[in-house]
Design an enzyme around this catalytic site. Structure first.
Site, PDB file in Angstrom:
ATOM      1  N   ARG A   1       0.845  -1.196   0.000  1.00  0.00           N
ATOM      2  CA  ARG A   1       0.000   0.000   0.000  1.00  0.00           C
ATOM      3  C   ARG A   1       0.879   1.245   0.000  1.00  0.00           C
ATOM      4  NH1 ARG A   1      -3.637  -0.134   4.800  1.00  0.00           N
ATOM      5  NH2 ARG A   1      -4.940  -1.492   3.513  1.00  0.00           N
TER       6      ARG A   1
ATOM      7  N   ARG B   1      -5.681   2.246  17.258  1.00  0.00           N
ATOM      8  CA  ARG B   1      -6.148   1.694  15.992  1.00  0.00           C
ATOM      9  C   ARG B   1      -5.725   2.661  14.886  1.00  0.00           C
ATOM     10  NH1 ARG B   1     -10.238  -2.283  16.147  1.00  0.00           N
ATOM     11  NH2 ARG B   1      -9.831  -2.444  13.917  1.00  0.00           N
ATOM     12  N   LYS B   2      -6.226   2.453  13.670  1.00  0.00           N
ATOM     13  CA  LYS B   2      -5.871   3.333  12.560  1.00  0.00           C
ATOM     14  C   LYS B   2      -6.455   4.726  12.780  1.00  0.00           C
ATOM     15  CE  LYS B   2      -9.805   2.058   9.614  1.00  0.00           C
ATOM     16  NZ  LYS B   2     -10.220   1.481   8.325  1.00  0.00           N
TER      17      LYS B   2
ATOM     18  N   GLY C   1     -16.733  -6.781   1.845  1.00  0.00           N
ATOM     19  CA  GLY C   1     -16.730  -8.228   2.002  1.00  0.00           C
ATOM     20  C   GLY C   1     -16.900  -8.735   3.411  1.00  0.00           C
TER      21      GLY C   1
ATOM     22  N   CYS D   1     -14.347  -1.821   4.822  1.00  0.00           N
ATOM     23  CA  CYS D   1     -13.404  -1.093   3.968  1.00  0.00           C
ATOM     24  C   CYS D   1     -14.107  -0.520   2.737  1.00  0.00           C
ATOM     25  CB  CYS D   1     -12.259  -2.004   3.542  1.00  0.00           C
ATOM     26  SG  CYS D   1     -11.224  -2.560   4.909  1.00  0.00           S
ATOM     27  N   GLY D   2     -15.194  -1.166   2.325  1.00  0.00           N
ATOM     28  CA  GLY D   2     -15.980  -0.665   1.199  1.00  0.00           C
ATOM     29  C   GLY D   2     -17.019   0.368   1.595  1.00  0.00           C
TER      30      GLY D   2
END
Length: 534
Positions: free
Chosen positions: A67, A181-182, A431, A436-437
């Site tokens: 990434r 976390r992120k 998914g 993430c989507g």
């Protein structure tokens, strides 16, 4: 151990992070390339490599995902060609995805190539540092920054400034390399720049005669909680953007949840102490803060597709649809060539996984429209495909329970053959519940799961949310249907689009006998009226 971890209960991941900062493996990457992934320490392999953007994929052992960091989603043709050459070396195993953070992910990468690849990426002006796991992720902004006739502020200087601050000029920033976390950061440039799904968002707004930023915090899309950001009631001058970001991240870093990982995201901490108390904590670090005069948003984001005038005279930009964001090495080369031939060689990535070619001269527009690139990609996609966004899915991701990109592409084509939508509609596929989507942002959101079919067999399925909106009346989608198996998806989506979003059956379809039990009377009336129109 860092002082902010002392005395805290730490889960296994947190203990591994405390034992050895992920940034420290930078000096070991050459050795990893020599010995191969099979001989690496398991935690270095599966966890710490992510601090350099390198992801072990259990679905494809030995074939990694890389990434990048692309602040504001801005790329040059030269950078595209370098990325294309990296993807090309892996033949059918290599591919490239545009992400929902105006970024790129490369697949099929071998670890023995990593030192050379990182060197080439760095020389091109890009980075991978801290692009994964519990780090500050790629900083996003207005994809039309600097060329947008409607922009309030050019986001490029601020996304780049934040990017350098958060990563220590690309060398790695140990102040922010062990977050709970992120962390997602974004800078809006116009009223229709909808970015409230991020942890911190800077919205341009004037106070008196001075242009600065209103601050929003706490956006989250996750398996446990989905909500948009809320106003911090803080207005800052433009040059204070990094100081405020650093203070807010540091407070959360020092106090966020480290035992229950699913509750480590910033919004959980914000909800726990309340927005007013959090604002007080920020003031303790920075001194008195000015109140936000209030940000304003457009009703909905603009569609970028097609050719549009820039704010520069006789220059145009073109929004191009990339189905579910998937690109081959040849695609990357072709996009680079088109951007040079007709524009300035600069390409923008969008959060909806599409691209924008900028600086096209007026006298070149006719030839541009006939370019070979548009034999594969569209300037004016169908409204269903246009709004479709999809995460990686289970082809590569071990968290995903379903295929997303494949299902999204197939069903978009099938639905387009049967119905017509009046305008672009956001249809988001993810998914797994990690989102993430960004399923809950979509007017229609699909989240992968498993369900039993008519034979009692467990198969791929999706939970469906409806009603997500991005704009002045923003809201998160509501769960309406659980466990719709893939074989039943087309009919269910067709019903939703007709009944909720004013889709119409195409004339050739509406001439067939209408199932009066399936569709409501109002929908049937619309269909009959449409089929009788000249």
């Amino acid at each position: 151990m860092k002082s902010y971890l002392e005395g805290k209960k730490l889960n296994k991941i947190e203990r591994n992070k405390a034992e050895k900062d992920g940034l420290l493996i930078g000096k070991e990457i050459e050795e990893f390339a020599k010995i191969g992934w099979e001989k690496m320490d398991k935690t270095d392999l599966e966890l710490r490599l992510k601090w350099y953007g390198f992801f072990w994929r259990p679905k494809t052992p030995g074939k990694f995902m890389l990434r990048l960091r692309i602040p504001n989603g801005i790329l040059t043709a030269k950078q595209l060609r370098i990325i294309a050459s990296i993807v090309a070396r892996y033949d059918e195993n290599g591919s490239c995805d545009i992400t929902t953070r105006q970024n790129l992910q490369l697949r099929g990468i071998l670890i023995n190539d990593l030192p050379e690849i990182l060197k080439r990426i760095k020389e091109s002006g890009l980075q991978t540092i801290q692009s994964g796991f519990d780090n500050p992720r790629n900083v996003t902004g207005n994809p039309l920054a600097g060329i947008d006739p409607y922009e309030i502020i050019d986001t490029r200087p601020y996304t780049l400034k934040l990017e350098k601050f958060l990563t220590n000029e690309g060398k790695g920033n140990s102040e922010f390399s062990n977050l709970p976390r992120k962390w997602n950061t974004a800078v809006a440039g116009s009223e229709d720049n909808f970015l409230l799904h991020n942890d911190i968002i800077f919205h341009p707004i004037k106070k008196g005669n001075e242009l600065g930023f209103g601050v929003w915090v706490g956006g989250i899309l996750s398996s446990q909680l989905n909500d948009y950001a809320v106003p911090l009631n803080v207005w800052i001058k433009k040059d204070e953007i990094c100081n405020l970001t650093g203070a807010i991240i540091s407070i959360w870093r020092d106090n966020g949840e480290r035992e229950k990982r699913q509750k480590g995201r910033f919004r959980y901490y914000l909800n726990e102490i309340g927005i007013l108390e959090f604002r007080n904590l920020v003031e303790l670090r920075l001194g008195p803060l000015e109140n936000d005069p209030g940000s304003s948003f457009s009703d909905k984001p603009r569609s970028i597709f097609g050719i549009h005038p820039q704010k520069q005279k006789d220059l145009y930009y073109a929004g191009i649809h990339i189905p579910v964001g998937r690109l081959s090495s040849e695609d990357l080369q072709d996009i680079a060539t088109t951007s040079i031939t007709f524009g300035s060689g600069e390409v923008r990535l969008t959060e909806d996984q599409n691209i924008i070619i900028i600086d096209i001269k007026k006298e070149k527009l006719s030839d541009f429209k006939n370019d070979n690139l548009f034999k594969k990609f569209s300037l004016n996609p169908n409204p269903i495909s246009a709004g479709t966004v999809a995460c990686t899915g289970k082809t590569y991701c071990s968290f995903a329970q379903t295929n997303t990109k494949e299902n999204a592409t197939k069903l978009a084509k099938e639905l387009e053959a049967e119905i017509e939508l009046p305008e672009e509609l956001k249809i988001h596929w993810t998914g797994c519940p990690n989102s993430c989507g960004q399923a809950y942002m979509g007017a229609v959101g699909l989240t992968g799961t498993k369900a039993k079919n008519s034979s009692g067999k467990m198969v791929d399925a999706f939970n469906i949310t409806i009603g997500g909106e991005q704009g002045a009346n923003n809201k998160i989608g509501e769960l309406k249907y659980k466990g719709v198996i893939v074989d039943d998806l087309k009919d269910r989506l067709k019903d939703i689009l007709i009944e909720t979003y004013s889709a119409k059956l195409k004339k050739e379809t509406s001439e067939e006998p209408i199932n009066f039990l399936k569709y409501p009377k109002a929908v049937i009336g619309k269909s009959i009226k449409s089929s009788q129109s000249p």
